[in-house]
Design an enzyme around this catalytic site. Structure first.
Site, PDB file in Angstrom:
ATOM      1  N   ASP A 203       0.736  -1.276  -0.017  1.00 38.42           N
ATOM      2  CA  ASP A 203       0.051   0.053  -0.177  1.00 38.42           C
ATOM      3  C   ASP A 203       0.858   1.133  -0.173  1.00 38.42           C
ATOM      4  O   ASP A 203       1.979   1.168   0.532  1.00 38.42           O
ATOM      5  CB  ASP A 203      -0.832  -0.078   1.417  1.00 38.42           C
ATOM      6  CG  ASP A 203      -2.182   0.977   1.166  1.00 38.42           C
ATOM      7  OD1 ASP A 203      -2.815   0.918   2.138  1.00 38.42           O
ATOM      8  OD2 ASP A 203      -2.113   1.568   0.076  1.00 38.42           O
ATOM      9  N   CYS A 237      -8.401  -1.419  -5.018  1.00 38.64           N
ATOM     10  CA  CYS A 237      -7.376  -1.805  -4.265  1.00 38.64           C
ATOM     11  C   CYS A 237      -7.957  -1.688  -2.951  1.00 38.64           C
ATOM     12  O   CYS A 237      -9.131  -2.216  -2.531  1.00 38.64           O
ATOM     13  CB  CYS A 237      -6.079  -1.000  -4.468  1.00 38.64           C
ATOM     14  SG  CYS A 237      -6.405   0.735  -4.895  1.00 38.64           S
ATOM     15  N   SER A 238      -7.456  -0.703  -2.062  1.00 36.58           N
ATOM     16  CA  SER A 238      -8.177  -0.751  -0.715  1.00 36.58           C
ATOM     17  C   SER A 238      -8.932   0.502  -0.756  1.00 36.58           C
ATOM     18  O   SER A 238     -10.287   0.668  -0.716  1.00 36.58           O
ATOM     19  CB  SER A 238      -7.109  -0.636   0.322  1.00 36.58           C
ATOM     20  OG  SER A 238      -7.781  -0.467   1.738  1.00 36.58           O
ATOM     21  N   ALA A 239      -8.460   1.785  -1.212  1.00 35.98           N
ATOM     22  CA  ALA A 239      -9.023   3.073  -1.480  1.00 35.98           C
ATOM     23  C   ALA A 239      -9.654   3.132  -2.911  1.00 35.98           C
ATOM     24  O   ALA A 239     -10.327   3.971  -3.200  1.00 35.98           O
ATOM     25  CB  ALA A 239      -8.245   4.045  -1.053  1.00 35.98           C
ATOM     26  N   GLY A 242      -4.601   4.814  -5.203  1.00 31.52           N
ATOM     27  CA  GLY A 242      -3.154   4.706  -5.554  1.00 31.52           C
ATOM     28  C   GLY A 242      -2.691   3.703  -6.458  1.00 31.52           C
ATOM     29  O   GLY A 242      -2.524   4.082  -7.771  1.00 31.52           O
ATOM     30  N   ARG A 243      -2.849   2.274  -6.068  1.00 32.21           N
ATOM     31  CA  ARG A 243      -2.669   1.258  -6.847  1.00 32.21           C
ATOM     32  C   ARG A 243      -3.456   1.267  -8.214  1.00 32.21           C
ATOM     33  O   ARG A 243      -3.173   0.680  -9.255  1.00 32.21           O
ATOM     34  CB  ARG A 243      -2.466  -0.102  -5.992  1.00 32.21           C
ATOM     35  CG  ARG A 243      -1.407  -0.081  -5.022  1.00 32.21           C
ATOM     36  CD  ARG A 243      -1.473  -1.063  -4.008  1.00 32.21           C
ATOM     37  NE  ARG A 243      -2.421  -0.734  -3.038  1.00 32.21           N
ATOM     38  CZ  ARG A 243      -2.567  -1.577  -1.831  1.00 32.21           C
ATOM     39  NH1 ARG A 243      -1.808  -2.597  -1.731  1.00 32.21           N
ATOM     40  NH2 ARG A 243      -3.469  -1.116  -0.988  1.00 32.21           N
TER      41      ARG A 243
END
Ligand SMILES: CNC(=O)[C@H](Cc1ccc(NS(=O)(=O)O)cc1)NC(=O)[C@H](Cc1ccc(O)cc1)NC(=O)OC(C)(C)C
Length: 306
Positions: A203, A237-239, A242-243
């Site tokens: 992350d 991804c998580s949010a 970003g990724r």
């Protein structure tokens, strides 16, 4: 030695075109003095898109549907679920349409589902006729839950909403990613959905080596090109910023490198951030997009081996 003409469109603040023949020199200049110029370029992107509204995200009925307080969905590009009459906010999911090289809605960027939004996520998959899901985070990372385990653990059918049944038909674990084949059924209609789950991307950072990510992005693109008649590819991804934004950047740059004589990484990230906040979240991810093009220019990847 004549310095090559480097086209930096300083006049157009939304793009910075770099001719591929000039890329190594531009990249070296940006990296000088501890990437001082990279930091300056990335700072120019800081406020892009932030003047847009996120009213649906902020409805009291929807606040619990956002994984993070600072990652909300711009109203202008948000994915709307088929609303149910009696539930305010029933059309809401924290997800935005993102342009790819082939269409304005080639991707959907979304957060890692929450336990309370897992059914909304599968409803979005169905309503958008999604053929491929790209997962870029692990369920747990450094001891923190980053994403719900929104898919079955085995081949037993599961209901994921009042009228959607989900079955995992196949699961295949490779060194850097896992592939899963799902069948999603509503009434008498069934659709196949493939999940590509990349499991080695920290992350807020970049993978230790770009080669596995390049191979992963190429594999997903190969599969996407088989389903051009279906809907958007969902990436999370998580949010979902970003990724997820970096993955979209890799997909677009790998195509641009083959089809164009220039790249516009700044302009591509600018365009993404007009659709979803913080797309390509960190400076390291922004630099990583440039490192990809540099590596391609230096002939680092031999795709014939794929
Ligand atoms: C830097 N981290 C963050 O901004 C994360 C959201 C986030 C963004 C990007 C990523 N990486 S990813 O997109 O690649 O998954 C993970 C998490 N936000 C939070 O943790 C926010 C706090 C925060 C941090 C930074 C900021 O500018 C504003 C608010 N916390 C938060 O939402 O707390 C909950 C989960 C308990 C509701």
């Amino acid at each position: 030695q004549d310095r090559p003409k480097i086209e930096l469109n300083s006049v157009d603040r939304k793009s910075k075109v770099i001719q591929l023949v000039d890329f190594k020199q531009v990249y070296d200049e940006l990296r000088q003095d501890s990437s001082y110029k990279f930091a300056g370029e990335f700072f120019e992107l800081k406020e892009v898109g932030k003047d847009q509204t996120t009213e649906a995200s902020l409805l009291s009925a929807n606040r619990g549907k956002n994984r993070y307080t600072n990652i909300l969905a711009y109203d202008k590009t948000r994915v709307k679920l088929g609303a149910t009459d009696d539930d305010p906010g029933s059309d809401y999911i924290n997800a935005n349409f993102i342009a790819g090289n082939n269409s304005k809605r080639e991707f959907i960027a979304t957060q890692g589902p929450l336990p309370g939004t897992k059914e909304d996520f599968w409803r979005m998959c169905w309503e958008q006729n999604t053929p491929i899901i790209v997962a870029l985070c692990q369920v747990v990372e450094r001891g923190r839950i980053k994403c719900d385990h929104y898919w079955p653990y085995d081949s037993d059918p599961e209901w994921v909403g009042s009228d959607l049944q989900l079955v995992m038909e196949r699961e295949s674990t490779l060194p850097n990613w896992t592939e899963r084949d799902f069948i999603l059924t509503k009434g008498e209609t069934s659709r196949r959905i493939k999940q590509y789950h990349f499991t080695v991307w920290p992350d807020n950072g970049v993978p230790s080596s770009l080669e596995p990510l390049v191979k992963f992005v190429r594999q997903v693109r190969f599969e996407m090109n088989r389903f051009l008649d279906r809907g958007p590819t969902i990436i999370h991804c998580s949010a979902g910023v970003g990724r997820t934004g970096t993955f979209v950047g890799f997909d677009r740059l790998l195509q641009d490198y083959e089809n164009k004589s220039y790249v516009d990484i700044f302009g591509m990230v600018y365009e993404m951030r007009m659709s979803r906040c913080l797309m390509v979240q960190t400076e390291a991810q922004y630099i990583c997009l440039h490192e990809l093009v540099y590596d391609l220019q230096m002939g680092k990847y031999n795709f014939d081996r794929d």
